[in-house]
Design an enzyme around this catalytic site. Structure first.
Site, PDB file in Angstrom:
ATOM      1  CG  ASP A 154      -2.316   0.494   0.919  1.00  0.00           C
ATOM      2  OD1 ASP A 154      -2.436   1.381   0.067  1.00  0.00           O
ATOM      3  OD2 ASP A 154      -3.292   0.046   1.562  1.00  0.00           O
ATOM      4  CD  GLU A 188       0.283   5.097  -6.952  1.00  0.00           C
ATOM      5  OE1 GLU A 188      -0.447   4.776  -7.909  1.00  0.00           O
ATOM      6  OE2 GLU A 188       0.539   6.264  -6.635  1.00  0.00           O
ATOM      7  CD1 TRP A 189      -5.032   3.170  -2.911  1.00  0.00           C
ATOM      8  CD2 TRP A 189      -4.001   5.101  -2.430  1.00  0.00           C
ATOM      9  NE1 TRP A 189      -4.484   3.049  -1.666  1.00  0.00           N
ATOM     10  CE2 TRP A 189      -3.847   4.232  -1.346  1.00  0.00           C
ATOM     11  CE3 TRP A 189      -3.440   6.375  -2.361  1.00  0.00           C
ATOM     12  CZ2 TRP A 189      -3.149   4.582  -0.187  1.00  0.00           C
ATOM     13  CZ3 TRP A 189      -2.750   6.734  -1.213  1.00  0.00           C
ATOM     14  CH2 TRP A 189      -2.611   5.842  -0.141  1.00  0.00           C
ATOM     15  CG  ASP A 211      -9.737   1.873  -0.751  1.00  0.00           C
ATOM     16  OD1 ASP A 211      -8.745   1.866  -1.513  1.00  0.00           O
ATOM     17  OD2 ASP A 211      -9.657   1.716   0.473  1.00  0.00           O
TER      18      ASP A 211
HETATM   19  C1  GLA Z   1      -6.165   1.039   1.484  1.00  0.00           C
HETATM   20  C2  GLA Z   1      -6.294   0.058   0.326  1.00  0.00           C
HETATM   21  C3  GLA Z   1      -7.379  -0.957   0.646  1.00  0.00           C
HETATM   22  C4  GLA Z   1      -7.037  -1.686   1.935  1.00  0.00           C
HETATM   23  C5  GLA Z   1      -6.849  -0.682   3.067  1.00  0.00           C
HETATM   24  C6  GLA Z   1      -6.314  -1.342   4.325  1.00  0.00           C
HETATM   25  O1  GLA Z   1      -7.312   1.834   1.624  1.00  0.00           O
HETATM   26  O2  GLA Z   1      -6.591   0.727  -0.856  1.00  0.00           O
HETATM   27  O3  GLA Z   1      -7.531  -1.881  -0.411  1.00  0.00           O
HETATM   28  O4  GLA Z   1      -5.866  -2.445   1.745  1.00  0.00           O
HETATM   29  O5  GLA Z   1      -5.923   0.335   2.696  1.00  0.00           O
HETATM   30  O6  GLA Z   1      -6.127  -0.417   5.361  1.00  0.00           O
END
Ligand code: GLA
Length: 401
Positions: A154, A188-189, A211
């Site tokens: 993450d 890392e979104w 997410d």
């Molecule tokens: C981030 C990730 C999620 C999950 C949470 C855990 O938000 O994008 O997929 O792994 O952290 O805290």
């Protein structure tokens, strides 16, 4: 002078050979040639992770038919890590993992499955647990000794100026130096556009969005100005344009599945699963697979739809037609045929038509059509295929010349 030149050339040649050999022999070479499939604790259980939960999920993956349908990885997400010991080794919560992580991994392996774990490129994970920064090689050795096959990494609590590509390359090199083949899931979104550098950094998949949320449409801010949780459609719209960056060993990851978590209708879950499959997305179930209805199990184990996701060509399908709420998606398959998805985002049933030109075929072509949710051959069609599609639903077919 001439001698010196020759020895410089010989030296450079040897360096090149050594580099090529190192790349050839890297333990992570050839991983994730099709999008990874598995189950992850986060979407349903958040921080409530334990040995008991993971063992139960491994049992269920076998007994539900998911393993037989291709699911492989059982992944513990955030919150398994309690602390670092006085030597800096990461230590799982003793009450939740009373036998340590190796025992959990051994159990998962004994079921013929693979074991995954989660950490973070920053000082702390998103859940505030010890992160990996500065401990990359030490953690890689721990993971390898436990039998970890998959690492989700993450991007919370990184330090100012920390470089995303360099950080992920560093953990990839640390994992490789352990000698164990470990899939690297970059989480890392999408903020640093990992589709542009994720493959070079040695990532096998990278999140393209924030997410996922267990809902069909819309976005919701976490807090004013802090964007966003994403419903299925919002995620799809962010992930679709990135299709050219996906391929064997390196996938766009529109986040884990919400199928079965209760926030959508069965029709919407079927669409969610089908859209992930046509986008060649990793299929990580995120529901309680120990306890699912037959409808949800049937969605997660639809082998014909899974075959589209797992097709060896590794092409990410894309939207090839849009008329308001009605969309046509197409994915070329290795044998030259096409997977075609008709999507209706609207609020009432409508007929959707895919023309052969849209999917890269000549209009005169006479092709066989098979419905992958009805599991039925629909006969031959020339030039186009039309079907009624229910509100928020999909029809998924293969079109074979
Ligand atoms: C981030 C990730 C999620 C999950 C949470 C855990 O938000 O994008 O997929 O792994 O952290 O805290």
């Amino acid at each position: 002078m001439k001698k010196q030149l020759i020895s410089t050339f010989v030296f450079l040649f040897l360096v090149l050979c050594a580099t090529a050999f190192a790349q050839e022999s890297s333990p992570s070479k050839g991983l994730a040639l099709t999008p990874p499939m598995g189950w992850n604790t986060w979407n349903k259980f958040a921080c409530n992770v334990s040995e008991e939960l993971v063992k139960g999920a491994a049992d269920a993956m076998v007994s539900s038919g998911m393993k037989d349908a291709g699911y492989q990885y059982i992944v513990i997400d955030d919150c398994w890590q309690e602390k670092r010991d006085d030597k800096g080794n990461v230590v799982p919560y003793a009450d939740r993992f009373p036998n340590g992580m190796k025992a959990v991994a051994d159990y998962v392996h004994s079921k013929g499955l693979k074991f995954g774990i989660y950490s973070d490129a920053g000082k702390k994970t998103c859940g505030g647990k010890p992160g990996g920064l500065g401990h990359e090689y030490q953690d890689a050795i721990s993971y390898a000794s436990w039998g970890v096959d998959y690492l989700k990494y993450d991007w919370c609590n990184t330090v100012p100026g920390q470089d995303a590509k360099a950080s992920y390359k560093n953990i990839r090199e640390a994992l490789d130096s352990s000698g164990r083949p470990i899939v690297l899931s970059i989480c890392e979104w999408g903020s640093h556009e990992p589709w542009l550098w994720g493959e070079e950094a040695g990532g096998n998949l990278w999140r393209t969005t924030g997410d996922i949320q267990d809902r069909w449409a819309g976005k919701k801010e976490w807090a004013p100005g802090i964007c966003c949780n994403n419903g299925v459609l919002a995620i799809v719209d962010q992930n679709e344009p990135l299709y050219s960056h996906a391929g064997p060993g390196h996938w766009n990851d529109p986040d884990m599945l919400e199928v079965g978590n209760g926030g959508m209708t069965t029709t919407e879950y079927r669409s969610h699963f089908s859209l992930w499959a046509i986008m060649a997305a990793p299929l990580m179930a995120g529901n309680d697979i120990r306890n699912m209805t037959p409808e949800i199990r049937d969605i997660l184990t639809n082998k014909e739809v899974i075959a589209i996701d797992q097709d060896a060509l590794g092409q990410q399908g894309r939207r090839v037609g849009k008329d308001g709420d009605l969309e046509v998606w197409s994915k070329q398959l290795q044998d030259g045929s096409r997977a075609v998805l008709l999507l209706n985002r609207g609020s009432s049933q409508q007929t959707v038509t895919a023309n052969w030109e849209q999917i890269g075929y000549p209009a005169h072509l006479n092709a066989t059509v098979r419905d992958l949710w009805a599991h039925k051959d629909l006969g031959r069609s020339t030039g186009k295929f039309s079907a009624p599609v229910e509100s928020h639903g999909v029809v998924v077919v293969t079109v074979r010349p």
